[in-house]
Design an enzyme around this catalytic site. Structure first.
Site, PDB file in Angstrom:
ATOM      1  N   ASN A   7      -5.080 -12.088  -6.826  1.00 61.23           N
ATOM      2  CA  ASN A   7      -4.018 -11.945  -6.074  1.00 61.23           C
ATOM      3  C   ASN A   7      -4.485 -13.213  -5.113  1.00 61.23           C
ATOM      4  OD1 ASN A   7      -1.585 -11.662  -5.797  1.00 61.23           O
ATOM      5  ND2 ASN A   7      -1.820  -9.975  -4.853  1.00 61.23           N
ATOM      6  N   LYS A  14      -5.942 -13.130  -2.087  1.00 59.71           N
ATOM      7  CA  LYS A  14      -6.333 -11.977  -2.028  1.00 59.71           C
ATOM      8  C   LYS A  14      -8.068 -11.431  -3.046  1.00 59.71           C
ATOM      9  CE  LYS A  14      -3.064  -9.221  -0.041  1.00 59.71           C
ATOM     10  NZ  LYS A  14      -2.115  -8.677   0.356  1.00 59.71           N
ATOM     11  N   ARG A  91      -3.607 -10.565 -10.761  1.00 56.91           N
ATOM     12  CA  ARG A  91      -2.300  -9.636 -10.728  1.00 56.91           C
ATOM     13  C   ARG A  91      -0.919 -11.263 -10.696  1.00 56.91           C
ATOM     14  NH1 ARG A  91       1.418  -9.669  -5.356  1.00 56.91           N
ATOM     15  NH2 ARG A  91       3.109  -8.435  -5.685  1.00 56.91           N
ATOM     16  N   HIS A 180       6.634  -4.628  -7.656  1.00 56.42           N
ATOM     17  CA  HIS A 180       5.398  -3.163  -7.097  1.00 56.42           C
ATOM     18  C   HIS A 180       5.573  -2.143  -8.464  1.00 56.42           C
ATOM     19  CE1 HIS A 180       7.930  -3.446  -2.848  1.00 56.42           C
ATOM     20  NE2 HIS A 180       6.268  -3.434  -3.249  1.00 56.42           N
ATOM     21  N   HIS A 208       7.628   3.549  -2.099  1.00 51.08           N
ATOM     22  CA  HIS A 208       6.407   2.397  -1.847  1.00 51.08           C
ATOM     23  C   HIS A 208       6.793   1.660  -1.015  1.00 51.08           C
ATOM     24  CE1 HIS A 208       3.550  -1.120  -2.606  1.00 51.08           C
ATOM     25  NE2 HIS A 208       4.390  -1.749  -1.511  1.00 51.08           N
ATOM     26  N   GLY A 210       6.453  -0.805   2.391  1.00 47.74           N
ATOM     27  CA  GLY A 210       5.555  -1.303   3.125  1.00 47.74           C
ATOM     28  C   GLY A 210       6.725  -2.476   3.584  1.00 47.74           C
ATOM     29  N   ASN A 211       5.835  -3.603   4.207  1.00 47.54           N
ATOM     30  CA  ASN A 211       6.934  -4.836   4.499  1.00 47.54           C
ATOM     31  C   ASN A 211       8.237  -4.828   3.479  1.00 47.54           C
ATOM     32  OD1 ASN A 211       7.646  -6.456   6.164  1.00 47.54           O
ATOM     33  ND2 ASN A 211       6.739  -8.177   5.070  1.00 47.54           N
ATOM     34  N   ARG A 241      13.863  -8.010   4.620  1.00 47.17           N
ATOM     35  CA  ARG A 241      15.494  -8.586   3.346  1.00 47.17           C
ATOM     36  C   ARG A 241      15.646  -7.576   3.360  1.00 47.17           C
ATOM     37  NH1 ARG A 241      10.155  -8.112  -1.257  1.00 47.17           N
ATOM     38  NH2 ARG A 241       8.840  -8.169   0.422  1.00 47.17           N
ATOM     39  N   ARG A 285       4.933  -1.159  13.411  1.00 48.51           N
ATOM     40  CA  ARG A 285       4.708  -0.616  14.579  1.00 48.51           C
ATOM     41  C   ARG A 285       5.304  -0.912  16.149  1.00 48.51           C
ATOM     42  NH1 ARG A 285      -0.658  -2.077  11.973  1.00 48.51           N
ATOM     43  NH2 ARG A 285       0.693  -4.002  11.190  1.00 48.51           N
ATOM     44  N   VAL A 333       3.747   1.451   5.832  1.00 52.71           N
ATOM     45  CA  VAL A 333       4.257   2.143   6.451  1.00 52.71           C
ATOM     46  C   VAL A 333       4.804   4.085   5.924  1.00 52.71           C
ATOM     47  CG1 VAL A 333       6.746   2.731   7.115  1.00 52.71           C
ATOM     48  CG2 VAL A 333       6.021   0.375   6.876  1.00 52.71           C
ATOM     49  N   ASN A 336       1.238   5.206   6.322  1.00 59.23           N
ATOM     50  CA  ASN A 336       0.538   5.483   8.154  1.00 59.23           C
ATOM     51  C   ASN A 336       1.511   5.347   8.585  1.00 59.23           C
ATOM     52  OD1 ASN A 336      -2.115   4.231   7.222  1.00 59.23           O
ATOM     53  ND2 ASN A 336      -0.791   2.214   7.540  1.00 59.23           N
ATOM     54  N   GLU A 385      -3.451  -1.153  -5.957  1.00 58.53           N
ATOM     55  CA  GLU A 385      -3.232  -1.789  -6.696  1.00 58.53           C
ATOM     56  C   GLU A 385      -4.731  -2.591  -7.691  1.00 58.53           C
ATOM     57  OE1 GLU A 385       1.139  -3.813  -5.474  1.00 58.53           O
ATOM     58  OE2 GLU A 385      -0.095  -3.406  -3.775  1.00 58.53           O
TER      59      GLU A 385
HETATM   60  P1  AMP Z   1       2.541  -3.824   3.352  1.00 59.31           P
HETATM   61  O1  AMP Z   1       3.466  -4.553   2.745  1.00 59.31           O
HETATM   62  O2  AMP Z   1       2.137  -1.873   2.414  1.00 59.31           O
HETATM   63  O3  AMP Z   1       0.795  -4.127   4.220  1.00 59.31           O
HETATM   64  O4  AMP Z   1       2.786  -2.958   4.848  1.00 59.31           O
HETATM   65  C1  AMP Z   1       3.204  -3.627   5.878  1.00 59.31           C
HETATM   66  C2  AMP Z   1       3.685  -2.398   7.302  1.00 59.31           C
HETATM   67  O5  AMP Z   1       3.321  -1.269   7.144  1.00 59.31           O
HETATM   68  C3  AMP Z   1       4.493  -2.988   8.825  1.00 59.31           C
HETATM   69  O6  AMP Z   1       5.623  -3.278   8.654  1.00 59.31           O
HETATM   70  C4  AMP Z   1       3.644  -2.161   9.388  1.00 59.31           C
HETATM   71  O7  AMP Z   1       4.502  -2.248  10.383  1.00 59.31           O
HETATM   72  C5  AMP Z   1       3.281  -0.688   8.633  1.00 59.31           C
HETATM   73  N1  AMP Z   1       2.480  -0.008   9.406  1.00 59.31           N
HETATM   74  C6  AMP Z   1       1.305  -0.267   9.293  1.00 59.31           C
HETATM   75  N2  AMP Z   1       0.466   0.524  10.321  1.00 59.31           N
HETATM   76  C7  AMP Z   1       1.535   1.064  10.024  1.00 59.31           C
HETATM   77  C8  AMP Z   1       1.517   2.976  11.375  1.00 59.31           C
HETATM   78  N3  AMP Z   1       0.290   2.994  11.487  1.00 59.31           N
HETATM   79  N4  AMP Z   1       2.122   3.009  12.227  1.00 59.31           N
HETATM   80  C9  AMP Z   1       4.112   2.289  11.099  1.00 59.31           C
HETATM   81  N5  AMP Z   1       3.674   1.388  10.486  1.00 59.31           N
HETATM   82  C10 AMP Z   1       2.736   1.062  10.197  1.00 59.31           C
END
Ligand code: AMP
Length: 397
Positions: A7, A14, A91, A180, A208, A210-211, A241, A285, A333, A336, A385
């Protein structure tokens, strides 16, 4: 059979080497700061110390050469020669309208990826550089490209055409593409397996989160709508975003507040989302810490807005599918953040879904998190992925 998954970003890369007989990941690595000062490769292998190479890497070809060396390194590597790599899966963020599935790389495919550069100016150029470097270093190894947009090519016109003059679609390809896709496909297939049901009989909403964050309505195994659009800026609020906003805000920023086009673009992509609202961080977090420990008002507001947007999108997708059987949470997120999952589903009890707090106390594992006997089931399904890319690669070679 061993597959290398790559990727490529503009200055990072990565990779993962996966043994497809067991689907086990043999090595994972990250190369950062390619072409700039401080280049570094970090490789992780189960049971071994982290292998770190710090040396100048002037371009992606140098970086990929080092990746191959790290994989065959006597002490830190996992294979004895490059010949053990059966194929490379790349990817690719944007495949435009032409690709609804993964394909073997040839010159025509490369030209098509090039043609999509205008649709993904940050990503596709980096992918092209990475693929060319791999093709030069491994000329006999077959390579496959897996597109983030491909899974969403099944969306009906009413989902992907914007209410703009139709010529913009016909002449300039302006439409919803969605992103995604590899992740939405992976977790929807996975949840059907966990439920012991045929995906063709299910209505699934995948979140999904995440960031970058997007949701997808998966009906009978295909994507019928997704929240990201022409670009990954659309949809729910994200780390930095803005997600969907009134488009007139953009012209207002430029006309009334004297933003340049570039500054406006930067604001919407990099300074908005939960970072912009909280003024604290894009990392959930940090925001949760500020909200829960210090009762910071804007941190609480950022979380409330994020949960509200996700909840509203789930409601919309339940409506367009005529119901929902399973809601899946994945990515940083989603996997986790128990608090996030609970808050996103709060108020959706009328749909037939209710969180079980004890079951929901889980991070990064496959788990059903809804109460026993709920009509609509909720799950955590960690996305993978890389494995999805490797599976597609095996299928094609
Ligand atoms: P990603 O883009 O899928 O890698 O997700 C990144 C996001 O996951 C970041 O904004 C982190 O805040 C969130 N994240 C990772 N670990 C935790 C956790 N233990 N609790 C809450 N958010 C988390």
């Amino acid at each position: 059979m061993k597959i290398l998954v790559i990727n490529c970003g503009s200055s990072s890369l990565k990779y993962q080497l996966i043994d497809m007989t067991t689907e086990e990941s043999l090595a994972q690595g990250l190369v950062e700061k390619i072409g700039i000062e401080g280049s570094v490769l970090i490789q992780k292998v189960e049971g071994k110390d982290k292998y770190i190479i710090k040396q100048p890497m002037k371009d992606h070809k140098t970086a990929i050469k080092l990746v191959l060396e790290a994989l065959v390194d006597k002490q830190n590597g996992v294979i004895s020669s490059m010949e053990e790599i059966s194929s490379v899966g790349h990817r690719i963020v944007h495949g435009g309208e032409k690709y609804c599935e993964s394909v073997l790389i040839n010159d025509e495919v490369m030209a098509d990826i090039e043609a999509c550069v205008k649709l993904a100016p940050l990503h596709n150029p980096a992918h092209i550089i990475g693929i060319n470097a791999c093709r030069e270093l491994m000329p006999k190894t077959p390579m496959v490209v897996v597109f983030d947009t491909a899974f969403h090519q099944t969306m009906p016109e009413e989902a992907f055409i914007y209410a703009l003059p139709y010529e913009l679609y016909e002449k300039h390809s302006i439409r919803k593409y969605g992103f995604h896709g590899t992740s939405h496909k992976f977790v929807s297939e996975q949840v059907a397996e966990v439920m012991g049901k045929d995906i063709k009989d299910l209505k699934i909403i995948t979140c999904h989160l995440g960031n970058g964050a997007s949701l997808c309505a998966v009906k009978n195994g295909i994507s019928i709508d997704t929240s990201m659009g022409f670009t990954p800026l659309d949809g729910v609020a994200m780390g930095t975003r803005c997600g969907s906003i009134d488009p007139a805000i953009v012209t207002y920023l430029i006309k009334e507040l004297n933003y340049s086009v570039e500054d406006a673009n930067n604001l919407l992509n990099k300074e908005s989302g939960v970072l912009g609202i909280s003024g604290i961080s894009s990392d959930f977090r940090d925001i949760e810490d500020a909200a829960f420990k210090q009762n910071n008002r804007r941190a609480n507001l950022a979380l409330d807005i994020f949960h509200y947007k996700v909840r509203a999108q789930i409601g919309a997708y339940a409506a367009i599918m005529g119901g929902v059987d399973a809601i899946v949470f994945t990515a940083g997120v989603g996997e986790n953040g128990p608090e996030t999952r609970e808050a996103c589903l709060k108020g959706l009890e009328f749909l037939g879904v209710e969180i079980d707090t004890e079951r929901n106390a889980v991070r990064g594992k496959v788990r059903e998190i809804s109460k026993e006997n709920c009509k609509v089931k909720a799950f955590v399904i960690p996305t993978n992925e890389e494995l999805m890319i490797a599976r597609d690669t095996v299928k094609l070679i």
